[in-house]
Enzyme design. Sequence first.
Site, PDB file in Angstrom:
ATOM      1  N   ASN A   1       0.829  -1.201   0.000  1.00  0.00           N
ATOM      2  CA  ASN A   1       0.000   0.000   0.000  1.00  0.00           C
ATOM      3  C   ASN A   1       0.867   1.256   0.000  1.00  0.00           C
ATOM      4  O   ASN A   1       0.376   2.348   0.269  1.00  0.00           O
ATOM      5  CB  ASN A   1      -0.932   0.002   1.220  1.00  0.00           C
ATOM      6  CG  ASN A   1      -1.905  -1.156   1.186  1.00  0.00           C
ATOM      7  OD1 ASN A   1      -2.434  -1.504   0.133  1.00  0.00           O
ATOM      8  ND2 ASN A   1      -2.144  -1.778   2.339  1.00  0.00           N
TER       9      ASN A   1
ATOM     10  N   LYS B   1       4.558   5.515  -2.898  1.00  0.00           N
ATOM     11  CA  LYS B   1       5.810   5.814  -3.595  1.00  0.00           C
ATOM     12  C   LYS B   1       6.371   4.563  -4.258  1.00  0.00           C
ATOM     13  O   LYS B   1       6.910   4.611  -5.365  1.00  0.00           O
ATOM     14  CB  LYS B   1       6.817   6.410  -2.616  1.00  0.00           C
ATOM     15  CG  LYS B   1       6.426   7.806  -2.134  1.00  0.00           C
ATOM     16  CD  LYS B   1       7.475   8.411  -1.231  1.00  0.00           C
ATOM     17  CE  LYS B   1       7.078   9.815  -0.802  1.00  0.00           C
ATOM     18  NZ  LYS B   1       8.083  10.439   0.086  1.00  0.00           N
TER      19      LYS B   1
ATOM     20  N   ASP C   1       9.926  -7.264  -1.516  1.00  0.00           N
ATOM     21  CA  ASP C   1      10.460  -7.167  -0.154  1.00  0.00           C
ATOM     22  C   ASP C   1      11.856  -6.600  -0.285  1.00  0.00           C
ATOM     23  O   ASP C   1      12.722  -7.194  -0.943  1.00  0.00           O
ATOM     24  CB  ASP C   1      10.478  -8.523   0.557  1.00  0.00           C
ATOM     25  CG  ASP C   1      10.511  -8.335   2.071  1.00  0.00           C
ATOM     26  OD1 ASP C   1       9.657  -7.596   2.587  1.00  0.00           O
ATOM     27  OD2 ASP C   1      11.385  -8.906   2.744  1.00  0.00           O
TER      28      ASP C   1
ATOM     29  N   GLY D   1      12.158   5.900   2.467  1.00  0.00           N
ATOM     30  CA  GLY D   1      12.939   4.987   3.288  1.00  0.00           C
ATOM     31  C   GLY D   1      14.319   5.540   3.605  1.00  0.00           C
ATOM     32  O   GLY D   1      14.475   6.682   4.039  1.00  0.00           O
TER      33      GLY D   1
ATOM     34  N   LYS E   1      17.288   7.170 -10.993  1.00  0.00           N
ATOM     35  CA  LYS E   1      17.157   6.127  -9.982  1.00  0.00           C
ATOM     36  C   LYS E   1      16.432   4.914 -10.542  1.00  0.00           C
ATOM     37  O   LYS E   1      16.825   3.769 -10.298  1.00  0.00           O
ATOM     38  CB  LYS E   1      16.394   6.671  -8.760  1.00  0.00           C
ATOM     39  CG  LYS E   1      16.243   5.618  -7.665  1.00  0.00           C
ATOM     40  CD  LYS E   1      15.331   6.082  -6.537  1.00  0.00           C
ATOM     41  CE  LYS E   1      15.119   4.962  -5.533  1.00  0.00           C
ATOM     42  NZ  LYS E   1      14.131   5.296  -4.500  1.00  0.00           N
TER      43      LYS E   1
END
Length: 228
Positions: free
Chosen positions: A10, A13, A70, A164, A186
């Site tokens: 969810n 970004k 992940d 993050g 990126k």
Amino acid sequence: MPKRLILASNNAKKLRELQALIAPLGVELVTQGSLGIPEAEEPHLTFVENALAKARHAAALAQAPALADDSGLCVDALGGAPGVRSARHAVDAGRIAEGLPREQIDAANNAWLLTQMAGQAQRGAHFTCLLVAVRHADDPEPLIAEGQWRGELLQAAQGEHGFGYDPLLWIPAHAQSAAQLDPAIKNAISHRALACGHLLEMMRTRWGLDAAASAATPFWPWQDHPER
């Protein structure tokens, strides 16, 4: 109508980043939250196990193909930590309460990591991304792709892009932090970009997907066969 793939996340970004990366296949990513699907448990010690659990969870509840990511930061001096616990690093340490907005938790994670690394000369670190895609919840052949993006930890956060730990990872080849990089750059060189490149190739060769087919066909090819 483009094909849809349920994203087992969810994170807005992360959705934007992955949607840009998977665009060459003409596939639309739909977050599990938009379908009322709760987040899966992530009890495992490795990225691949957690990603697989999340993908199967989303596919089972959506009854549709799903993609899970992940990812985390692995710091050499910390023996690979925070690793799979990256998103909860400060929560686990009791530095911030659970359930607060993502931006606050990200800031607390960064602050706690900087505290742990104070005075540490060895500052090598890398982002790891594990992507897993399944055609259905019981798929015996999940697509699994991995990417790593190495850099060095800064002494203080730099940059406003990304999310993050991006403000803390310095990318020597670009002389910028991951959060200072233009998003287009990126998306071409990150751990998620590397993993996504491998995944797209497998989707093309093993799932038979491409942008032209997506534009012409609104359904996934195996959905005509209930027995799968």
